[in-house]
Design an enzyme around this catalytic site. Structure first.
Site, PDB file in Angstrom:
ATOM      1  N   LEU A 255      45.196 -29.319  42.180  1.00 40.12           N
ATOM      2  CA  LEU A 255      44.576 -28.358  40.829  1.00 40.12           C
ATOM      3  C   LEU A 255      43.216 -27.981  41.580  1.00 40.12           C
ATOM      4  O   LEU A 255      42.818 -27.729  42.282  1.00 40.12           O
ATOM      5  CB  LEU A 255      43.259 -29.242  40.326  1.00 40.12           C
ATOM      6  N   PRO A 256      43.896 -25.719  42.052  1.00 41.23           N
ATOM      7  CA  PRO A 256      43.391 -25.510  42.986  1.00 41.23           C
ATOM      8  C   PRO A 256      42.114 -24.821  43.212  1.00 41.23           C
ATOM      9  O   PRO A 256      41.914 -23.353  42.889  1.00 41.23           O
ATOM     10  CB  PRO A 256      44.408 -23.792  44.086  1.00 41.23           C
ATOM     11  N   CYS A 257      40.815 -25.916  42.856  1.00 41.42           N
ATOM     12  CA  CYS A 257      39.355 -25.230  43.181  1.00 41.42           C
ATOM     13  C   CYS A 257      39.120 -24.025  44.150  1.00 41.42           C
ATOM     14  O   CYS A 257      38.218 -23.910  44.427  1.00 41.42           O
ATOM     15  CB  CYS A 257      38.509 -26.076  42.354  1.00 41.42           C
ATOM     16  N   HIS A 258      40.344 -24.192  45.164  1.00 45.75           N
ATOM     17  CA  HIS A 258      39.240 -23.425  46.260  1.00 45.75           C
ATOM     18  C   HIS A 258      39.713 -22.766  46.086  1.00 45.75           C
ATOM     19  O   HIS A 258      39.836 -21.609  46.997  1.00 45.75           O
ATOM     20  CB  HIS A 258      40.087 -24.399  47.589  1.00 45.75           C
TER      21      HIS A 258
END
Length: 288
Positions: A255-258
């Site tokens: 889940l690419p919160c970056h």
């Protein structure tokens, strides 16, 4: 991991973060033979002082070496029961000598006796050595629910949240979901994978889940601002609240919160550390 504490002396720029060889051998021995307890005498025969093993596991896993073994066996026992194994077989296959000893230990760990636990959920957690340092991967029966750097300050809080959300114990171990995540993360870190197929499960508030669902839609190699993410999630004008939900994401990288940054292009925040966020974004840009 049931009482996991991140190491307070972590040196984040040392990217390998691997176990010493003697610890690797112990973990391999535990994984290959869950029915056998490694006692102090056997530790000494392997050239490992029991006190040394105790200190290492307390520092890195939040429990003694013997407690780690016990939790690992109980987690395996629960999975056996869920798969339909007979209780008698489960008891002796997981290193217990008596029904009463197994029942007491099992009930203490999972809150109910073995005979009433077929539908009991359990979160198994294992250590993954990433290019950016050690990560904890946790999974329930339906998918991965945790991927987090082991030195993140919020890790203990995330563990408490998982126990509450799933009404489940957390024990050392692995299942098909943790193993799939490790294989895919290996490919991701070498730049050979852009889309994950590992099943995920991420209970939260309706607001959080909506934000996390929109994180999944951010393409590899791209970024969006917190303001843009708020709009996409249907919460225009709530970029701060969306940023908070982004920070509460328990499944890093997949889940690419970056990929969420400030509107001016600056990195913004990242629970795993801005140096890691920069590294991940540069990896993805170089492979896009």
């Amino acid at each position: 991991f049931a009482g996991y504490r991140a190491c307070k002396k972590c040196r984040p720029m040392e990217l390998s973060g691997t176990h010493p060889d003697w610890v690797k051998k112990l973990l391999e021995k535990i994984d290959s033979s869950t029915e056998k307890k490694i006692r102090d005498g056997e530790l000494r025969a392997m050239g490992v002082q029991p006190e040394k093993a105790r200190r290492y596991f307390m520092k890195n896993y939040g429990m003694t070496f013997h407690a780690y073994q016990r939790s690992r066996r109980l987690g395996n026992a629960l999975m056996n029961i869920r798969e339909g194994s007979k209780i008698d077989d489960v008891i002796f296959d997981n290193g217990y000598d008596s029904h009463s000893g197994f029942r007491d230990a099992f009930s203490k760990q999972f809150g109910k006796p073995p005979g009433r636990s077929a539908g009991t959920e359990c979160i198994v957690t294992s250590l993954y050595q990433s290019r950016l340092g050690p990560m904890i991967i946790g999974a329930a029966s339906k998918g991965v629910c945790l991927i987090e750097f082991s030195d993140r300050r919020m890790l203990e809080y995330q563990m408490k949240t998982l126990r509450k959300r799933f009404n489940a114990s957390i024990v050392p171990g692995s299942n098909q979901h943790t193993e799939q995540a490790k294989l895919e993360l290996d490919e991701y870190f070498t730049g050979n994978l852009k889309s994950f197929k590992t099943p995920l499960i991420y209970p939260g508030t309706d607001f959080q889940v909506k934000v996390w669902e929109n994180l999944k839609k951010i393409p590899y190699g791209k970024t969006v601002s917190y303001i843009e993410l708020a709009k996409k999630a249907g919460f225009k004008g709530a970029s701060r609240a969306v940023g908070t939900a982004n920070g509460m994401n328990r499944i890093a990288i997949i889940l690419p919160c970056h990929r969420v940054v400030n509107k001016d292009g600056r990195l913004g925040g990242y629970g795993g550390g801005l140096w890691r966020k920069q590294w991940l974004l540069e990896l993805e840009r170089s492979k896009s």
